[in-house]
Design a protein around this motif. Structure first.
Motif, PDB file in Angstrom:
ATOM      1  N   UNK A 163      28.648  34.903  39.361  1.00 16.73           N
ATOM      2  CA  UNK A 163      28.091  36.227  39.136  1.00 16.73           C
ATOM      3  C   UNK A 163      28.788  36.965  38.015  1.00 16.73           C
ATOM      4  N   UNK A 164      28.618  38.284  38.007  1.00 19.54           N
ATOM      5  CA  UNK A 164      29.168  39.164  36.975  1.00 19.54           C
ATOM      6  C   UNK A 164      30.123  40.156  37.611  1.00 19.54           C
ATOM      7  N   UNK A 165      31.269  40.379  36.966  1.00 21.32           N
ATOM      8  CA  UNK A 165      32.226  41.356  37.455  1.00 21.32           C
ATOM      9  C   UNK A 165      31.655  42.746  37.199  1.00 21.32           C
ATOM     10  N   UNK A 166      31.260  43.422  38.257  1.00 18.88           N
ATOM     11  CA  UNK A 166      30.656  44.743  38.115  1.00 18.88           C
ATOM     12  C   UNK A 166      31.716  45.847  38.069  1.00 18.88           C
ATOM     13  N   UNK A 167      32.808  45.666  38.802  1.00 20.78           N
ATOM     14  CA  UNK A 167      33.811  46.732  38.852  1.00 20.78           C
ATOM     15  C   UNK A 167      35.161  46.150  39.232  1.00 20.78           C
ATOM     16  N   UNK A 168      36.210  46.702  38.622  1.00 19.09           N
ATOM     17  CA  UNK A 168      37.595  46.382  38.958  1.00 19.09           C
ATOM     18  C   UNK A 168      38.323  47.705  39.091  1.00 19.09           C
ATOM     19  N   UNK A 169      38.902  47.966  40.259  1.00 19.92           N
ATOM     20  CA  UNK A 169      39.541  49.264  40.487  1.00 19.92           C
ATOM     21  C   UNK A 169      40.717  49.097  41.446  1.00 19.92           C
ATOM     22  N   UNK A 170      41.519  50.157  41.511  1.00 22.87           N
ATOM     23  CA  UNK A 170      42.649  50.187  42.427  1.00 22.87           C
ATOM     24  C   UNK A 170      42.414  51.292  43.428  1.00 22.87           C
ATOM     25  N   UNK A 171      42.346  50.945  44.711  1.00 23.62           N
ATOM     26  CA  UNK A 171      42.103  51.901  45.779  1.00 23.62           C
ATOM     27  C   UNK A 171      43.413  52.186  46.504  1.00 23.62           C
ATOM     28  N   UNK A 172      43.712  53.442  46.836  1.00 22.87           N
ATOM     29  CA  UNK A 172      44.992  53.755  47.492  1.00 22.87           C
ATOM     30  C   UNK A 172      45.141  53.133  48.872  1.00 22.87           C
ATOM     31  N   UNK A 173      44.049  52.867  49.533  1.00 27.59           N
ATOM     32  CA  UNK A 173      44.109  52.272  50.874  1.00 27.59           C
ATOM     33  C   UNK A 173      43.839  50.770  50.859  1.00 27.59           C
ATOM     34  N   UNK A 174      42.887  50.327  50.028  1.00 32.80           N
ATOM     35  CA  UNK A 174      42.470  48.920  50.030  1.00 32.80           C
ATOM     36  C   UNK A 174      43.206  48.074  49.001  1.00 32.80           C
ATOM     37  N   UNK A 211      43.959  46.584  45.147  1.00 31.35           N
ATOM     38  CA  UNK A 211      43.089  46.199  44.032  1.00 31.35           C
ATOM     39  C   UNK A 211      41.768  45.650  44.572  1.00 31.35           C
ATOM     40  N   UNK A 212      40.680  46.107  43.966  1.00 30.26           N
ATOM     41  CA  UNK A 212      39.339  45.736  44.436  1.00 30.26           C
ATOM     42  C   UNK A 212      38.548  45.153  43.267  1.00 30.26           C
ATOM     43  N   UNK A 213      37.846  44.059  43.524  1.00 28.28           N
ATOM     44  CA  UNK A 213      36.960  43.432  42.540  1.00 28.28           C
ATOM     45  C   UNK A 213      35.575  43.318  43.176  1.00 28.28           C
ATOM     46  N   UNK A 214      34.554  43.759  42.453  1.00 28.04           N
ATOM     47  CA  UNK A 214      33.173  43.732  42.955  1.00 28.04           C
ATOM     48  C   UNK A 214      32.345  42.856  42.031  1.00 28.04           C
ATOM     49  N   UNK A 215      31.622  41.888  42.616  1.00 32.67           N
ATOM     50  CA  UNK A 215      30.765  40.980  41.857  1.00 32.67           C
ATOM     51  C   UNK A 215      29.306  41.216  42.232  1.00 32.67           C
ATOM     52  N   UNK A 216      28.438  41.151  41.233  1.00 35.21           N
ATOM     53  CA  UNK A 216      26.996  41.205  41.460  1.00 35.21           C
ATOM     54  C   UNK A 216      26.402  39.831  41.201  1.00 35.21           C
ATOM     55  N   UNK A 217      25.420  39.456  42.010  1.00 37.79           N
ATOM     56  CA  UNK A 217      24.796  38.138  41.924  1.00 37.79           C
ATOM     57  C   UNK A 217      23.283  38.314  41.894  1.00 37.79           C
ATOM     58  N   UNK A 218      22.575  37.213  41.783  1.00 37.68           N
ATOM     59  CA  UNK A 218      21.118  37.262  41.769  1.00 37.68           C
ATOM     60  C   UNK A 218      20.578  37.629  43.143  1.00 37.68           C
ATOM     61  N   UNK A 219      19.317  38.082  43.152  1.00 36.04           N
ATOM     62  CA  UNK A 219      18.608  38.412  44.398  1.00 36.04           C
ATOM     63  C   UNK A 219      19.289  39.533  45.177  1.00 36.04           C
ATOM     64  N   UNK A 220      19.866  40.513  44.438  1.00 36.38           N
ATOM     65  CA  UNK A 220      20.456  41.706  45.063  1.00 36.38           C
ATOM     66  C   UNK A 220      21.576  41.352  46.032  1.00 36.38           C
TER      67      UNK A 220
END
Length: 300
Positions: free
Chosen positions: A137-148, A150-159
């Motif tokens: 897939x595609x890296x949609x977001x990379x962020x740092x959350x104070x509770x969680x 480092x967070x990485x979010x991927x988007x793929x086909x078919x929602x």
């Protein structure tokens, strides 16, 4: 002799021509020949060579585009390199699960229990490990959350979306294309799931709906289509129930209005009766006063 032979042959052909079966036989023979020619010509048109040979070498034919026999789909994998050493320490909260499973799907934070929307995956020895993409897939977001963490979010086909949290290090950037099994980072610790130790929090979504990742590991992506169908059916049933409730409410309101309209004429009738009785009383009083006046005048 030659003239006699010629005469005999002519007589023979004339006798054959006079036969009743001669011309039908000729017609049938001509028709059979024509039919054979037509069938042969059609077979020649339908024959497509599978390959061509040139200089003794095999050359495939490219007259028609090749189509894949099966649409190859990726199988949803755990976001770890070695599944045998991975362990799910926090499960996805499913209200229909057994009590033991529900207890493992609760996260204690700040003296409160929260329902887990994904799974916490840790190694058997408790050490850190590489976190990889469960699907291409595609890296949609990379962020740092104070509770969680480092967070990485991927988007793929078919929602389809995948979420990776509690990462100690991140190896990708926003907008990058990754393949299934590519490294995203390393597992670490976070504040929200501190009881899970070193782990990766993994979440799977389809059409915005959170689903149980454990139920779809080692399953093709097409298996997620059932989630959309179930969600649409539930939405339709909920909408139908709301519509029926609205209709019942409207009917009750109409009935109340009808009852009120029926009561008003009765009140009007009562008011008319009361007003009529008041008029009669006034007339009687006036008559009595007139009688009394007449009596007084006569006595005077």
């Amino acid at each position: 002799m030659k003239e006699e032979n010629k005469g005999a042959s002519k007589n023979k052909w004339s006798r054959i021509f006079r036969k009743k079966w001669f011309f039908p036989a000729v017609y049938l023979t001509i028709a059979a020949v024509l039919l054979s020619v037509v069938v042969w010509y059609q077979n020649m048109d339908n024959q497509v060579p599978d390959a061509q040979e040139e200089n003794g070498e095999y050359i495939p034919s490219h007259d028609q585009e090749a189509e894949p026999v099966l649409d190859q789909q990726e199988v949803i994998q755990m976001p770890v390199t070695n599944q045998e050493e991975a362990e799910i320490v926090t499960k996805f909260y499913d209200p229909d699960a057994e009590q033991e499973e529900l207890e493992k799907a609760l996260i204690l934070y700040n003296n409160k229990y929260y329902q887990s929307d994904g799974v916490d995956i840790a190694s058997a020895n408790g050490e850190t490990f590489d976190v990889v993409a469960a699907l291409s897939g595609t890296i949609q977001e990379v962020k740092k959350d104070p509770l969680l963490g480092n967070v990485v979010i991927l988007s793929h086909e078919n929602e389809v979306m995948t979420y990776y949290a509690s990462l100690e290090e991140v190896s990708v950037k926003k907008g990058a294309e990754v393949k299934q099994g590519d490294k995203l980072g390393t597992a670490g610790k976070n504040v929200f799931g501190k009881d899970s130790g070193t782990h990766v929090y993994f979440e799977l979504r389809k059409d915005g709906n959170k689903v149980n990742p454990e139920a779809f590991f080692n399953q093709p992506v097409s298996a997620l289509h059932s989630i959309t169908e179930e969600t649409s059916e539930e939405a339709e049933s909920t909408e139908d129930a709301e519509n029926s409730a609205d209709e019942e409410g409207k009917q009750e309101e109409n009935e109340q209005v009808d009852d009120t309209s029926e009561e008003q004429p009765k009140e009007d009738e009562n008011n008319e009766e009361d007003s009529g009785s008041d008029v009669n009383d006034e007339q009687k009083q006036n008559e009595q006063d007139s009688d009394a006046t007449s009596d007084a005048s006569e006595s005077a």
